[in-house]
Design a protein around this motif. Structure first.
Motif, short mmCIF file in Angstrom:
data_model
loop_
_atom_site.label_atom_id
_atom_site.label_comp_id
_atom_site.label_asym_id
_atom_site.label_seq_id
_atom_site.Cartn_x
_atom_site.Cartn_y
_atom_site.Cartn_z
N ALA A 1 0.81 -1.22 0.00
CA ALA A 1 0.00 0.00 0.00
C ALA A 1 0.84 1.27 0.00
O ALA A 1 0.42 2.30 -0.52
CB ALA A 1 -0.95 -0.01 1.19
N ASP A 2 2.05 1.21 0.59
CA ASP A 2 2.87 2.41 0.68
C ASP A 2 3.74 2.63 -0.56
O ASP A 2 4.50 3.60 -0.63
CB ASP A 2 3.74 2.38 1.93
N PHE A 3 3.65 1.76 -1.56
CA PHE A 3 4.44 1.91 -2.78
C PHE A 3 3.88 3.05 -3.62
O PHE A 3 2.66 3.18 -3.77
CB PHE A 3 4.41 0.61 -3.57
N THR A 4 4.76 3.88 -4.18
CA THR A 4 4.33 4.95 -5.08
C THR A 4 5.28 5.02 -6.27
O THR A 4 6.29 4.31 -6.32
CB THR A 4 4.34 6.33 -4.38
N TYR A 5 4.96 5.88 -7.21
CA TYR A 5 5.79 6.04 -8.40
C TYR A 5 7.19 6.54 -8.06
O TYR A 5 8.13 6.40 -8.86
CB TYR A 5 5.12 6.97 -9.41
N LEU A 6 7.37 7.09 -6.87
CA LEU A 6 8.69 7.57 -6.45
C LEU A 6 9.64 6.41 -6.15
O LEU A 6 10.86 6.60 -6.08
CB LEU A 6 8.55 8.46 -5.22
N ASP A 7 9.09 5.20 -5.99
CA ASP A 7 9.91 4.03 -5.68
C ASP A 7 10.36 3.29 -6.93
O ASP A 7 11.14 2.34 -6.83
CB ASP A 7 9.11 3.06 -4.78
N TRP A 8 9.89 3.70 -8.08
CA TRP A 8 10.20 2.96 -9.31
C TRP A 8 11.65 3.16 -9.73
O TRP A 8 12.22 4.24 -9.58
CB TRP A 8 9.27 3.42 -10.43
N ARG A 9 12.24 2.09 -10.29
CA ARG A 9 13.61 2.14 -10.80
C ARG A 9 13.57 2.08 -12.33
O ARG A 9 12.90 1.23 -12.91
CB ARG A 9 14.44 0.98 -10.26
N PHE A 10 14.29 2.98 -12.96
CA PHE A 10 14.34 3.02 -14.42
C PHE A 10 15.47 2.11 -14.90
O PHE A 10 16.60 2.55 -15.17
CB PHE A 10 14.57 4.46 -14.90
#
Length: 561
Positions: free
Chosen positions: A365-374
């Motif tokens: 639930a606390d995952f957001t787009y800020l956690d994504w790795r390119f």
């Protein structure tokens, strides 16, 4: 399990189209249609919840408005002309992640006024509009069946249900069926042409979100993160956009041989943003929009450069186009000042996709787009669900073989869905067909200079594609030119006003021809530059090949090849 579910649905829906049971009652009766209540279509059971007669007015003929539901929860509305039906059916796509209130858009209203029977859906779900996201809300996406409906099923079963309802209402099936959509609706249009080539005779796909998994899982995430400082506030603000845009236009407007306030093809522009860097000792805060700080310049370079992995490989076949800068407002640059957080349309779409649609098992639930790795590993994680959403199959031979015609279009200054991806897909269609001339027998792409996402922008953005599609399908007259117009008084997009309006708001101030790609319009050298008759089609040798080297190039391969 998900793939088995999809295969089951495919089989059921196929039988629905083969043998739809039709209730029998007097044609043209809105009340009788309501009392019929239920259409037992195998794989697509359809119920009608209400009907009402809408009287004619200056904009629409008298018609029967039908509300209904296709299981499990595909809400739809149909508009059926009572005495002025032209024998045709148009299905209209929905934008964003759909799920909004069923209200006819401009395409639906215009088609109704021309005598079309019209239908549109909510994409298979109801959106809560959480946090003001509206069509960017994807909270519903945790349900696998709703993902399938959104990905491709809703529009297919709507086609089957609509034709059954039309047959009941008028006593005959539509003579011709068409589909028209832009953005996500453009993606839906391509899904129909690719997956279900017999559903529609003609398809219009505008600014399609066709490469959806990389688009929403990489490109939108990249843009949202690029302009976000550590405390969440925007780095690039509305104050810098006119300054940046003027600089781009100063260098690139006349590259096509005519200085007219728009860029014919941004691929011919080679602008270097570094020239806008604030000189040492300058105080840009004292005069916003006079130069770019190093941080702002880094944002601009990221936006023009596109999403890339750790090795510099593109994760989506596109990036912000030169000439699109004013359109960044609202999409990449938030309205208002520099207060945190920097909420934009892009951040809402990115966050919704990664949290609720991107993976078979949703993240914590606390995952957001800020956690994504390119990186390449992340790109590959997007592939499985991308098979549900992506509309990237370039092999349209089955659609072409049954006489289907496709019109694609996109704005060269689209800040939401880069035009380069649409050009790359059309290039793949041409490659699959054998050449551009071979592809143009059934599919044509029209690129619109200066246009933003589906409409708006700094150039002509108003044009009729339904009539050319009718002529192509019904009379064999392929569209060699589309006339686009621009009116005074429309916003330049992103909240910036049109300085040319004066007291002439609504007046046509410019017309331009749009030619099938890879042709583009060139000024003949004499006559009014705002008159379409003074332009001719040309092909610029260096601007033919639409291929882009990116990590997902294999997505443009036909299945099994």
């Amino acid at each position: 399990m998900l793939k088995k579910f999809i295969l089951l649905l495919t089989g059921l829906v196929g039988s629905a189209i083969a043998q739809p049971p039709i209730p029998n009652f007097a044609p043209g009766s809105c009340g009788e249609l309501a009392r019929s209540g239920y259409f037992a279509l195998p794989g697509a059971p359809t119920s009608i919840s209400r009907t009402r007669v809408v009287p004619d007015n200056a904009d629409q003929p008298e018609h029967c408005a039908v509300r209904g539901l296709i299981a499990p929860q595909i809400g739809f509305e149909m508009l059926l002309p009572i005495s002025a039906w032209n024998g045709r059916y148009l299905q209209v796509g929905c934008g964003g992640y759909c799920g909004q209130e069923l209200i006819p858009n401009g395409q639906a209203r215009q088609a109704l006024a021309r005598g079309y029977a019209v239908a549109y859906t909510n994409g298979g779900h109801v959106s809560g509009g959480r946090g003001g996201n509206g069509a960017a809300d994807a909270f519903w996406g945790e349900d696998p069946s709703l993902r399938t409906d959104f990905g491709w099923r809703s529009e297919h079963v709507m086609s089957a249900a609509a034709k059954a309802i039309i047959d009941s209402f008028y006593g005959r099936k539509p003579q011709r069926s068409y589909y028209q959509g832009c953005s996500n609706g453009g993606r839906q249009a391509l899904q129909e042409a690719q997956r279900f080539p017999t559903d529609f005779d003609g398809v219009i796909a505008g600014s399609p979100a066709a490469i959806q998994a990389p688009l929403n899982g990489e490109y939108e995430v990249w843009n949202a993160r690029a302009n976000r400082s550590e405390n969440g506030s925007p780095i690039l603000t509305a104050a810098e956009l006119p300054f940046l845009h003027r600089a781009v236009m100063e260098q690139c407007d006349a590259v096509d041989g005519l200085r007219d306030g728009q860029i014919t093809d941004p691929r011919a522009c080679h602008f270097q943003p570094e020239v806008l860097l604030c000189p040492s000792g300058a105080n840009p805060e004292a005069k916003p929009g006079s130069c770019l700080t190093r941080a702002q310049l880094d944002v601009v370079n990221k936006l023009y450069g596109g999403p890339r992995d750790e090795s510099g490989r593109l994760l989506y076949p596109g990036y912000q186009a030169f000439g699109s800068e004013l359109g960044w407002l609202g999409w990449v640059v938030p309205f208002g000042g520099g207060a945190a957080p920097a909420t934009t349309i892009t951040s809402g779409i990115a966050n919704g996709y990664l949290k609720f649609l991107a993976f078979e098992t949703t993240p914590p639930a606390d995952f957001t787009y800020l956690d994504w790795r390119f990186d390449a590993a992340g790109f590959d994680r997007l592939r499985p669900m991308g098979e549900t959403y992506n509309a990237t199959n370039p092999d349209l031979a089955p659609f072409s073989a049954r006489g289907g015609k496709l019109i694609l279009y996109a704005g060269w200054a689209d800040p939401a869905i880069p035009p380069f991806g649409t050009v790359a897909y059309y290039q793949a269609v041409a490659d699959a067909a054998g050449s551009f001339p071979a592809a143009q027998k059934f599919a044509r792409l029209f690129m619109v200079p200066g246009m933003y996402h589906c409409s708006g922008g700094i150039g002509p953005d108003q044009f009729d594609l339904l009539t050319p599609l009718e002529n192509w399908v019904e009379r064999g007259m392929a569209p060699d030119m589309i006339i686009a117009s621009q009116t005074a008084g429309k916003a330049a997009s992103g909240g910036f006003s049109d300085p040319t309006a004066g007291g002439n708001s609504g007046k046509v101030i410019r017309t331009r021809p749009l030619y099938p790609y890879p042709q583009q319009a060139r000024y003949r050298g004499h006559g009014d530059i705002n008159d379409a008759t003074n332009f001719e089609p040309v092909i610029v040798p260096g601007l033919i090949d639409g291929r882009i080297d990116w990590l997902g190039q294999d997505l443009f391969a036909a299945p099994g090849k």
